[in-house]
Structure formats: C-alpha cells, structure tokens
Design a protein around this motif. Structure first.
Motif: not given
Ligand code: ATP
Ligand code: NPW
Ligand code: MG
Length: 342
Positions: A219, A259-261, A263, A282, A284-288, A315-316
């Motif tokens: 992330n 990961k970001g806006k 990927d 945003r 928590g848990g989406q990255g998991d 995922m998206r």
């Molecule tokens: N600004 C954003 N707009 C749209 N999708 C996003 C954005 N930032 C992250 N994502 C998507 O959300 C998902 C999780 O990204 P995130 O950066 O939250 O991971 P993380 O911090 O590891 O999450 P976790 O809380 O599970 O540890 C990824 O699939 C990413 O594509």
C-alpha cells in the motif's frame, strides 16, 4: 528430478488458467476453438490497459470442471494473524475461497486461532505461530523447529502462500516466518507478500530477491518504505511507472502490485495499470482481500502478471458493487459478499 505432484498440479493450474497453447480449461474438455482476446507476444503477455483487465479475468478464471476433485481448483495458506490482528488473515483466506479456491488454511498464533475459527468454519486454522511474549529464550530454537515442521507437513500441497496479513511485527514471529519463506522457495511454492510481511522483506530483501514466483502487494506506506530502502530515494509520482519498473528490476525476479487510485503492476520488464471500477471507501481490510485474490499466481512468469491484473480487477469490481449497495456504510465484509459476482 521428477517434478513433485504439487508442482505438476500447479503447472496444470497454469495451463487451465491461462489457456496456454490456446486452450482454456473448457477447451481441454471439449476441444473447441482457442480463446480469443488475450494476446501473447514473444512469450511475454502484452496488454492494453482497461479492456484487457476484463479479458484477463475471463482468460485466467478456471471454469468449474465436473472431473476435478477437491483441492484441484486451488489450495492456499495465509501466514498471518496475531494477538493484535485477526480480521486481516480472515479477509485474505475467505476471499480466496470466494473466488474459487477449494481449500484455504490460516497459520496464526494461538491467541488469534480461536477468534479466526469463530469467524468461519470454512477455514482450516492452525494455531502454531508464537510471539516473543509467550516464549522463553531457552525454548526459541525448539519452537522454531516445531513451527517449520508443522508448515512443512502441508507445504507441498499449497498452490500459493499469502504471507503477512495481520502478522504484526514481533521479532521472534517474523524470524519464524522468514524461515517459512525460505522453505516455500525451496519447494517452488508461489508467495504473495502483504501487510507486515512487507515490513519483514523490506528489512531482508534476500528473502524474495530473484524469486519469480513472489508477488509483493504494497500500500502507500509499504511502497514508500520499499522505495526508500531499495532505491534510496522518495516516491516520485511524476514518474510512477518508471520508478516501479526500476524497483521491481532492482529487487529482481519479483512482481509488484502497487495499490492506489490506479493499481500499477510490474515484473521488472513491463508495467500495467488497473483503474476500472473501485469505490471511494477506504475502509481497512481491502488490501487483505486483494492479497487473497492472487490465488491464481502460478509457476511461470506471465501468470504472475495476469494473476495481479485479475486480482486487482476482481477486487475493484466487488468494491464497486458493494458501494452501489451500501454507499458510505460499505465495509470490507460487504465487499467480500460481492466477490465472484460478474
Ligand atoms: N484512491 C483509491 N481509489 C480507488 N481504489 C483504491 C484507492 N486506493 C486503494 N484502492 C484499492 O483498494 C484496495 C486496497 O488498497 P489499500 O491501499 O487500502 O491497501 P491496504 O492499505 O493494504 O489495505 P488493508 O487495510 O487491507 O491493509 C486495492 O485493491 C486498491 O486497488
Ligand atoms: N481488521 C484487521 O485485522 C486489519 C489488519 N490489518 C493489518 O494491520 C497491519 C498493519 O497494516 P496497515 O495497513 O495499518 O500498515 P501500514 O499502512 O504500513 O501502517 C499504518 C501506519 O501504522 C504504523 N504501523 C503499522 N503497523 C505497525 C506496528 N505493528 N507497529 C508499529 N507501527 C505500525 C505504520 O508505521 P511505519 O511503518 O510507517 O513507521 C504506519 O504509520 C498489517 O499486518 C495488516 O495486514 C490491516 O490490513 C487492516 C485490517
Ligand atoms: Mg494492507
């Protein structure tokens, strides 16, 4: 040396998922025309951006085959879950089942095990990891051997290890996990490194350097730490693709999903991006969830990139469906309910 049955199974997973030689899993059984839409050139997959994310998803998702038995659609293990975090390993493990894996294991600490078991009977939870607070110094080497022995019993059967969701940063626990990573490499098991697993390998890059079956899913924070450590500079979003390419090249062999806006995904040779769908939440848990989606990571190079494109797209897409329904109240559990919906 004869490839072990697990390696052969993983290679069959590759052929089924990729339709290498023009055959998807469905074609193998019916000898129909090869799939259209997924282009391979000189052995490296070259994709345009968004449209191919959909095609990759179609190409790599194995069809449900009545001739297969339990385990053949994927058997994964999450290494994570400690006193502090129990949601993350659950999110990763259940997501793999939701997109089609047959079996999903979690190797976690004793404290976390009963909690994760209570979340779902679908998961096979092994309470074998230990944190420093529960181990006497004189017992550490014995416990380390015991942990490795327990994981090794299963290692050959896993198609992928997801290392890090909810792992925490306890030094003894991270030392055990570093040995698990080494054993996975020796067994040619694909590994996805996420969460605190990235904290571990950022401080110990040899664990993944040169291993083409390793996928890193950082992330914003985790990516910043990797760039600082490997490239000795700050993240430069003016030249994000080039910087990601250099990072993947410098570590060597690995595939990185930043990961970001959007990927961004690179194996050190090409860079792809996925920004379709998604949600403005945003939580928590989406990255998991994403780390559990990489269940399609496999034995050869191309599928690692494909697995990342497919995992990110799935995922998206699920996040977008969940947000349509729940809006601002969308939680990771709502997204998990939308996984696999097409
Ligand atoms: N600004 C954003 N707009 C749209 N999708 C996003 C954005 N930032 C992250 N994502 C998507 O959300 C998902 C999780 O990204 P995130 O950066 O939250 O991971 P993380 O911090 O590891 O999450 P976790 O809380 O599970 O540890 C990824 O699939 C990413 O594509
Ligand atoms: N429901 C659950 O169970 C969930 C559990 N989750 C799990 O949480 C773990 C951390 O993941 P995360 O995404 O919070 O880490 P991240 O963005 O690098 O750090 C954010 C900031 O906090 C700090 N920091 C973090 N950990 C620290 C530590 N142990 N000790 C001290 N500082 C720490 C960090 O500081 P820094 O490293 O930048 O100095 C940064 O400033 C990971 O295993 C993940 O899987 C999540 O997936 C969400 C859902
Ligand atoms: Mg994370």
């Amino acid at each position: 040396m004869l490839a072990s049955s697990a390696v052969l199974r993983r290679q069959q997973l590759v052929i089924r998922c990729l339709g290498v030689g023009g055959y998807s899993d469905h074609n193998i059984n019916t000898n129909q025309k090869p799939m259209q839409g997924v282009r391979f050139s000189s052995g490296a997959a070259s994709f345009s951006l968004e449209a191919d994310a959909e095609n990759v998803l179609r190409a790599i998702t194995p069809t449900l085959d009545p001739n297969r038995h339990k385990g053949q659609a994927g058997n994964i293990a999450v290494i994570g879950g400690c006193r502090e975090y129990t949601g993350a390993p659950y999110f990763a493990a259940i997501s793999a089942l939701k997109i089609g894996a047959d079996l999903s294991h979690v190797f976690c600490t004793r404290d976390a095990a009963s909690v994760i078991k209570s979340y779902s009977p679908e998961l096979i939870v092994h309470p074998i990891l230990e944190e420093s607070y529960s181990v006497r110094d004189e017992d550490k080497s014995f416990i380390l051997e015991n942990v490795l022995g327990e994981v090794d019993k299963w290692m050959e059967r896993f198609d992928c290890l997801v290392i890090g969701p909810g792992l925490g940063r306890d030094p003894f626990l991270l030392d055990c996990v570093s040995k698990i990573i080494k054993h996975a490499r020796q067994s040619n098991v694909p590994i996805v490194i996420d969460g605190d697993g990235l904290f571990l390998i950022t401080n110990w890059l040899d664990l993944v350097s040169g291993y083409h079956l390793a996928v890193l899913t950082p992330n914003v924070n985790e990516y910043k730490r990797l760039v600082q450590k490997v490239l000795s500079c700050e993240v430069n979003d003016e030249d994000a693709r080039e910087q990601l390419l250099s990072l993947a090249k410098r570590i060597g062999g690995v595939t990185i999903l930043r990961k970001g806006k959007a990927d961004l995904i690179s194996d050190g040779e090409t860079v792809e991006s996925v920004s379709i769908y998604g949600s403005p939440r945003r939580c928590g848990g989406q990255g998991d969830i994403l780390s559990g989606r990489q269940v399609f990571v496999s034995d050869s190079r191309n599928p690692t990139m494909l697995g990342c494109i497919a995992g990110s797209t799935l995922m998206r897409k699920a996040a977008s469906l969940a947000f349509e329904n729940k809006k601002r109240s969308t939680l990771t559990t709502d997204i998990i309910e939308c996984l696999g919906r097409r």
